[in-house]
Write a protein that holds these residues in place. Structure first.
Motif, PDB file in Angstrom:
ATOM      1  N   GLU A 107      32.869  37.814  28.713  1.00 19.51           N
ATOM      2  CA  GLU A 107      34.122  37.891  27.842  1.00 19.51           C
ATOM      3  C   GLU A 107      34.077  39.011  27.010  1.00 19.51           C
ATOM      4  O   GLU A 107      35.105  39.775  26.865  1.00 19.51           O
ATOM      5  CB  GLU A 107      34.311  36.763  26.832  1.00 19.51           C
ATOM      6  N   ASP A 108      32.564  39.534  26.557  1.00 16.60           N
ATOM      7  CA  ASP A 108      32.497  40.757  25.734  1.00 16.60           C
ATOM      8  C   ASP A 108      32.982  41.831  26.356  1.00 16.60           C
ATOM      9  O   ASP A 108      33.603  42.980  26.035  1.00 16.60           O
ATOM     10  CB  ASP A 108      31.123  40.846  25.114  1.00 16.60           C
ATOM     11  N   GLY A 109      32.566  41.832  27.687  1.00 14.48           N
ATOM     12  CA  GLY A 109      32.620  43.309  28.496  1.00 14.48           C
ATOM     13  C   GLY A 109      34.413  43.363  28.992  1.00 14.48           C
ATOM     14  O   GLY A 109      34.839  44.217  28.816  1.00 14.48           O
ATOM     15  N   ALA A 110      35.076  42.283  29.163  1.00  7.39           N
ATOM     16  CA  ALA A 110      36.381  42.286  29.544  1.00  7.39           C
ATOM     17  C   ALA A 110      37.158  42.400  28.271  1.00  7.39           C
ATOM     18  O   ALA A 110      38.136  43.121  28.323  1.00  7.39           O
ATOM     19  CB  ALA A 110      36.910  40.869  30.038  1.00  7.39           C
ATOM     20  N   LEU A 111      36.720  41.989  26.965  1.00 13.14           N
ATOM     21  CA  LEU A 111      37.387  42.370  25.876  1.00 13.14           C
ATOM     22  C   LEU A 111      37.453  43.660  25.575  1.00 13.14           C
ATOM     23  O   LEU A 111      38.290  44.618  25.355  1.00 13.14           O
ATOM     24  CB  LEU A 111      36.781  41.642  24.712  1.00 13.14           C
ATOM     25  N   LYS A 112      36.309  44.654  25.810  1.00 18.28           N
ATOM     26  CA  LYS A 112      36.203  45.926  25.589  1.00 18.28           C
ATOM     27  C   LYS A 112      37.012  46.747  26.583  1.00 18.28           C
ATOM     28  O   LYS A 112      37.571  47.853  26.205  1.00 18.28           O
ATOM     29  CB  LYS A 112      34.710  46.281  25.982  1.00 18.28           C
ATOM     30  N   LEU A 113      36.829  46.366  27.972  1.00 18.33           N
ATOM     31  CA  LEU A 113      37.719  47.006  29.040  1.00 18.33           C
ATOM     32  C   LEU A 113      39.280  46.731  28.465  1.00 18.33           C
ATOM     33  O   LEU A 113      40.257  47.974  28.508  1.00 18.33           O
ATOM     34  CB  LEU A 113      37.509  46.248  30.339  1.00 18.33           C
ATOM     35  N   VAL A 114      39.711  45.607  28.203  1.00 18.18           N
ATOM     36  CA  VAL A 114      40.919  45.486  27.661  1.00 18.18           C
ATOM     37  C   VAL A 114      41.468  46.291  26.487  1.00 18.18           C
ATOM     38  O   VAL A 114      42.499  47.039  26.397  1.00 18.18           O
ATOM     39  CB  VAL A 114      41.409  44.158  27.386  1.00 18.18           C
ATOM     40  N   ALA A 115      40.647  46.298  25.353  1.00 16.72           N
ATOM     41  CA  ALA A 115      40.825  47.146  24.157  1.00 16.72           C
ATOM     42  C   ALA A 115      40.927  48.617  24.613  1.00 16.72           C
ATOM     43  O   ALA A 115      41.672  49.266  24.064  1.00 16.72           O
ATOM     44  CB  ALA A 115      39.552  47.006  23.199  1.00 16.72           C
ATOM     45  N   GLY A 160      29.461  39.329  42.166  1.00 11.63           N
ATOM     46  CA  GLY A 160      30.858  39.429  41.536  1.00 11.63           C
ATOM     47  C   GLY A 160      31.258  38.360  41.162  1.00 11.63           C
ATOM     48  O   GLY A 160      32.730  38.036  40.831  1.00 11.63           O
ATOM     49  N   GLU A 161      30.548  37.899  39.921  1.00  8.33           N
ATOM     50  CA  GLU A 161      30.981  36.705  39.173  1.00  8.33           C
ATOM     51  C   GLU A 161      31.510  37.372  37.934  1.00  8.33           C
ATOM     52  O   GLU A 161      31.116  38.012  37.302  1.00  8.33           O
ATOM     53  CB  GLU A 161      29.563  35.934  38.896  1.00  8.33           C
ATOM     54  N   VAL A 162      32.674  36.647  37.721  1.00  5.89           N
ATOM     55  CA  VAL A 162      33.322  36.907  36.415  1.00  5.89           C
ATOM     56  C   VAL A 162      33.283  35.743  35.645  1.00  5.89           C
ATOM     57  O   VAL A 162      33.886  34.727  36.173  1.00  5.89           O
ATOM     58  CB  VAL A 162      34.717  37.350  36.487  1.00  5.89           C
ATOM     59  N   THR A 163      32.960  35.668  34.478  1.00 11.58           N
ATOM     60  CA  THR A 163      32.687  34.419  33.479  1.00 11.58           C
ATOM     61  C   THR A 163      34.624  33.735  33.461  1.00 11.58           C
ATOM     62  O   THR A 163      35.354  34.688  33.432  1.00 11.58           O
ATOM     63  CB  THR A 163      32.428  34.484  32.377  1.00 11.58           C
ATOM     64  N   PHE A 164      34.576  32.446  33.173  1.00 10.98           N
ATOM     65  CA  PHE A 164      35.937  31.989  33.009  1.00 10.98           C
ATOM     66  C   PHE A 164      36.615  32.658  31.745  1.00 10.98           C
ATOM     67  O   PHE A 164      37.902  32.918  32.031  1.00 10.98           O
ATOM     68  CB  PHE A 164      36.031  30.411  32.625  1.00 10.98           C
ATOM     69  N   GLN A 165      35.986  32.901  30.685  1.00  6.42           N
ATOM     70  CA  GLN A 165      36.665  33.332  29.453  1.00  6.42           C
ATOM     71  C   GLN A 165      37.041  34.807  29.934  1.00  6.42           C
ATOM     72  O   GLN A 165      37.954  35.523  29.455  1.00  6.42           O
ATOM     73  CB  GLN A 165      35.489  33.390  28.307  1.00  6.42           C
ATOM     74  N   ALA A 166      36.017  35.769  30.581  1.00  2.00           N
ATOM     75  CA  ALA A 166      36.396  37.024  31.044  1.00  2.00           C
ATOM     76  C   ALA A 166      37.538  37.124  32.032  1.00  2.00           C
ATOM     77  O   ALA A 166      38.663  37.985  31.879  1.00  2.00           O
ATOM     78  CB  ALA A 166      35.307  37.546  31.577  1.00  2.00           C
ATOM     79  N   GLU A 167      37.743  36.075  32.985  1.00  2.00           N
ATOM     80  CA  GLU A 167      38.940  36.086  33.817  1.00  2.00           C
ATOM     81  C   GLU A 167      40.190  35.820  33.178  1.00  2.00           C
ATOM     82  O   GLU A 167      41.185  36.518  33.136  1.00  2.00           O
ATOM     83  CB  GLU A 167      38.392  35.116  34.869  1.00  2.00           C
ATOM     84  N   GLN A 168      40.080  35.006  32.139  1.00  2.00           N
ATOM     85  CA  GLN A 168      41.122  34.766  31.289  1.00  2.00           C
ATOM     86  C   GLN A 168      41.753  35.968  30.726  1.00  2.00           C
ATOM     87  O   GLN A 168      43.030  36.338  30.430  1.00  2.00           O
ATOM     88  CB  GLN A 168      40.992  33.472  30.319  1.00  2.00           C
ATOM     89  N   ARG A 169      40.969  36.566  29.855  1.00  2.00           N
ATOM     90  CA  ARG A 169      41.068  37.851  29.201  1.00  2.00           C
ATOM     91  C   ARG A 169      41.714  39.050  30.194  1.00  2.00           C
ATOM     92  O   ARG A 169      42.715  39.534  29.906  1.00  2.00           O
ATOM     93  CB  ARG A 169      40.028  38.526  28.641  1.00  2.00           C
ATOM     94  N   LEU A 170      41.127  38.923  31.512  1.00  2.00           N
ATOM     95  CA  LEU A 170      41.793  40.188  32.176  1.00  2.00           C
ATOM     96  C   LEU A 170      43.144  39.588  32.870  1.00  2.00           C
ATOM     97  O   LEU A 170      44.155  40.488  32.913  1.00  2.00           O
ATOM     98  CB  LEU A 170      40.831  40.532  33.389  1.00  2.00           C
ATOM     99  N   THR A 171      43.330  38.519  33.503  1.00  2.00           N
ATOM    100  CA  THR A 171      44.682  37.890  33.999  1.00  2.00           C
ATOM    101  C   THR A 171      45.699  37.923  32.730  1.00  2.00           C
ATOM    102  O   THR A 171      46.872  38.064  33.152  1.00  2.00           O
ATOM    103  CB  THR A 171      44.522  36.622  34.488  1.00  2.00           C
ATOM    104  N   ARG A 172      45.235  38.037  31.767  1.00  3.98           N
ATOM    105  CA  ARG A 172      46.406  37.720  30.468  1.00  3.98           C
ATOM    106  C   ARG A 172      46.877  39.065  30.065  1.00  3.98           C
ATOM    107  O   ARG A 172      47.804  39.426  29.718  1.00  3.98           O
ATOM    108  CB  ARG A 172      45.765  37.280  29.114  1.00  3.98           C
ATOM    109  N   VAL A 173      46.213  40.330  30.661  1.00  8.02           N
ATOM    110  CA  VAL A 173      46.491  41.483  30.376  1.00  8.02           C
ATOM    111  C   VAL A 173      47.953  41.869  30.829  1.00  8.02           C
ATOM    112  O   VAL A 173      48.687  42.646  30.053  1.00  8.02           O
ATOM    113  CB  VAL A 173      45.665  42.620  30.983  1.00  8.02           C
ATOM    114  N   GLY A 174      48.214  41.300  32.036  1.00  2.89           N
ATOM    115  CA  GLY A 174      49.763  41.431  32.416  1.00  2.89           C
ATOM    116  C   GLY A 174      50.635  40.917  31.497  1.00  2.89           C
ATOM    117  O   GLY A 174      51.827  41.684  31.114  1.00  2.89           O
TER     118      GLY A 174
END
Length: 704
Positions: A107-115, A160-174
């Protein structure tokens, strides 16, 4: 690099070796000189992995992929950024290396990417490192483009594993950026298997071998080069794309390839699979060898299977991708639709011919569409009307120099203005994504709706002038407006024009143009009211973090915003200047001439006659259901001289026809119509005919 790779599993050894060999001299690690060797090695591999992800997804060269790496202090969570050559796609990559092959995105990595994406989308460039800074112009252009697709990429040296929390962060970007519905944010996860496959195969991919099954009716050319022309089932064409993907594309097409699917082609194929062969220009393949196998008689035209050696697609990439997408979604189309196919064997062709053939333009390009438009007799009629009635130039042939703004307009400018003036806001939305939509014929495009029945030249010119005035007003307003409203104006300029046209009404367009030309400050204030109302509607509906480039290319969103602005106008929440046309001298049109001369007595019955076969086909049955729909009664009023017998309401001749079209549900109705030419006085002619006789008689009297 050390020899630790010898201790890694075989897959990791292949990937690490390939990354090291490919990027050792390309990846910038100068900022790591003072770090321990182990840290430098891990950072290099992470950056190389990011570059490799760029290379896999964009098919660029290794030096180009290395130049896309942004990892380092001030990267804001983004390890690489790549922009497609045409600016329609942008990739943001975060890479995770693990010597043990266990990298995951949390999730931390996904948050940084989205930010990081949010900062760049909102143009908050403070603190970005030099690697991002050198790409800012291209990044800004891509993110500001209404055709931009954003790709978020997790490049992982693992499963190619993305944690559930990270996946949620990324899919919510749209949704966060306003991309829900038509989703131009795509999430990609590349794992160790992807990098291993690329390392083994990409360096020297073998030639593509495909089979094409020709149905009856194909033919062949033997001189100077062997070629076949026919058609293949859609399912077979889709299988080529699924099996080979970008490797099937000729090199000239690979750098411009996009994951964007042309939904117009998909819808066309799914809705009318049996007619797809007639609508589509198909695909063209070049190959080095052809082996023909016949199912029965060995005769030209009989069903046959062609084995193509070293096949590469040189025309129709978007068509092939759309066919594959349609077949995947609706398997029934695989056998129902046929795709036109040309195969050219170039085993003995000279290099010059190969180069020219490989550089063929795509069949659905803008230039090809304009060539088709230039062959339409309607365009010649418009040009003649511009010259005869207005003394203006109308340029519709590609390559011809455009006239000076005061001297006329081009077909591109006319189509753009007519699309904004059309009551269907989806035309403005589709046009914001690209002008090609305006020139594609129905059902994939808007050309027939704009020019299917020749719009009056005078009305085209008035619409073009009004569109120019609105756009000029926006340029003036932008100097003093807030950054948020400037963004709304920048991305929503066509929707603003559409709202302006709906507020004015086509009946009053010439008066509005005259008023705006006489009083530019009034026009600027008038347009500013619309801007402020639209900006407020976007804020209320989607917030100010929305990615505006997607809002104004989405027909459903534009429709919602138009309804909000219209309601605000109707209830008085919008500034009043946007609801009125300033007093202006009216041109003596056909109705004014007839009323001034008392040519038609009050109470005279008029008959509506559809002006073309498409019009008759679209609304004829609806008119026949109630004969009163054909009839109107004349009253000597310059504004609304017709009382429609179907509802006893007063209309202008043009306004009543447009109302009839709406009531009949004619979705493909043109944007403009010459109303006086549709209403007949039995035994004497149309309103336009009668007015013309009076004008000519007055001219003769004046000449005498």
């Amino acid at each position: 690099m050390d020899d630790a790779s010898d201790d890694l599993p075989g897959v990791m050894r292949v990937v690490r070796g390939h990354l090291t060999e490919t990027y050792a001299d390309l990846i910038d690690v100068g900022d790591l000189d003072r770090r321990p060797p182990q840290v430098r090695d891990l950072s290099f591999l992470s950056r190389a992995l990011a570059a490799q992800a760029v290379r896999i997804l964009t098919e660029c060269s290794a030096p180009e992929a290395a130049a896309a790496v942004t990892d380092g202090e001030g990267d804001h969570g983004i390890d690489a950024i790549a922009v497609s050559p045409n600016g329609s796609d942008i990739w943001f990559v975060q890479a995770k290396w693990s010597d043990r092959g266990r990298a995951v995105l949390g999730e931390d990595g996904a948050l940084k990417l989205v930010a990081g994406l949010r900062r760049l989308a909102n143009r908050h460039y403070d603190g970005v490192n030099v690697k991002i800074n050198r790409q800012l112009t291209r990044i800004d252009e891509a993110l500001s483009s209404p055709r931009c697709t954003v790709h978020l990429v997790a490049a992982l040296a693992g499963g190619g594993e993305v944690t559930f929390q990270a996946e949620q962060r990324l899919t919510r970007v749209g949704q966060e950026f306003g991309f829900d519905g038509r989703t131009p944010v795509k999430v990609h996860t590349l794992g160790l298997a992807d990098f291993h496959t690329f390392a083994r195969l990409h360096a020297a991919p073998g030639p593509v071998q495909i089979t094409a099954t020709l149905t009856q009716g194909w033919h062949t050319v033997h001189t100077p080069y062997l070629a076949f022309a026919g058609s293949v089932p859609a399912g077979e064409a889709a299988a080529w794309f699924e099996a080979h993907g970008p490797h099937l594309l000729a090199p000239a097409l690979r750098n411009t390839r996009s994951d964007r699917i042309d939904q117009a082609i998909v819808e066309q194929l799914v809705e009318e699979p049996e007619n797809f062969w007639y609508y589509s220009n198909g695909v063209t393949l070049m190959c080095d060898s052809v082996q023909a196998q016949f199912f029965g008689r060995r005769l030209q035209g009989e069903p046959a299977r062609l084995e193509l050696g070293n096949a590469r697609l040189i025309n129709g990439a978007r068509t092939l991708a759309a066919v594959a997408h349609a077949v995947a979604q609706h398997p029934a189309t695989a056998e129902q639709a046929l795709v036109p196919l040309r195969v050219i064997c170039v085993d003995n062709a000279p290099e010059g011919f190969l180069s020219q053939l490989s550089a063929m333009p795509q069949s659905d390009s803008h230039t090809d569409l304009l060539d088709q438009v230039a062959a339409d007799p309607q365009q010649l009629r418009i040009r003649e009307e511009f010259a005869a009635e207005l003394g203006k130039q109308y340029v519709f042939k590609r390559g011809a120099p455009p006239p000076a703004p005061s001297a006329g307009c081009t077909v591109q400018e006319a189509a753009l203005a007519l699309a904004c003036a059309h009551r269907d806001v989806s035309l403005s939305a589709h046009t914001s994504a690209g002008l090609e939509h305006l020139f594609r014929p129905s059902p994939a495009g808007a050309y027939n709706r704009l020019f299917g029945q020749t719009p009056p030249g005078r009305q085209i010119w008035a619409v073009v002038q009004a569109h120019r005035l609105v756009q000029n007003a926006l340029a003036d307003i932008a100097r003093t407006e807030s950054p948020w409203r400037r963004e709304v104006m920048d991305h929503g300029d066509l929707l603003i024009s559409h709202l302006a046209f709906q507020s004015i009404g086509l009946e009053d367009i010439e008066d509005w143009v005259h008023s705006a030309q006489q009083d530019p400050d009034w026009a600027k204030q008038w347009t500013g009211d619309i801007v402020r109302s639209l900006a407020a509607a976007v804020t209320d509906r989607y917030g100010q973090s929305v990615f505006l480039a997607s809002v104004f290319t989405d027909a459903s969103k534009c429709r919602v915003l138009a309804e909000i602005v219209s309601r605000a106008s109707a209830t008085g929440n919008q500034e009043s200047t946007a609801n009125t046309v300033a007093p202006a001298r009216r041109r003596r049109n056909s109705i004014s001439v007839l009323v001034d001369h008392g040519r038609i007595p009050d109470g005279t019955r008029l008959i509506y006659r559809p002006g073309s076969p498409p019009e008759e086909a679209a609304i004829g049955d609806w008119l026949h259901e109630n004969p009163r729909r054909y009839l109107a009664t004349w009253v000597n009023d310059r504004q609304r001289p017709l009382i429609w017998e179907a509802d006893q309401q007063a209309y202008s001749p043009t306004g009543l026809i447009m109302h009839i079209w709406r009531e009949a549900g004619w979705g493909e109705a043109p944007v403009a119509v010459q109303g006086p030419a549709r209403w007949f006085l039995p035994g004497e002619g149309t309103l336009a005919d009668l007015a013309g006789e009076l004008v000519r008689a007055a001219a003769l009297d004046g000449g005498a």
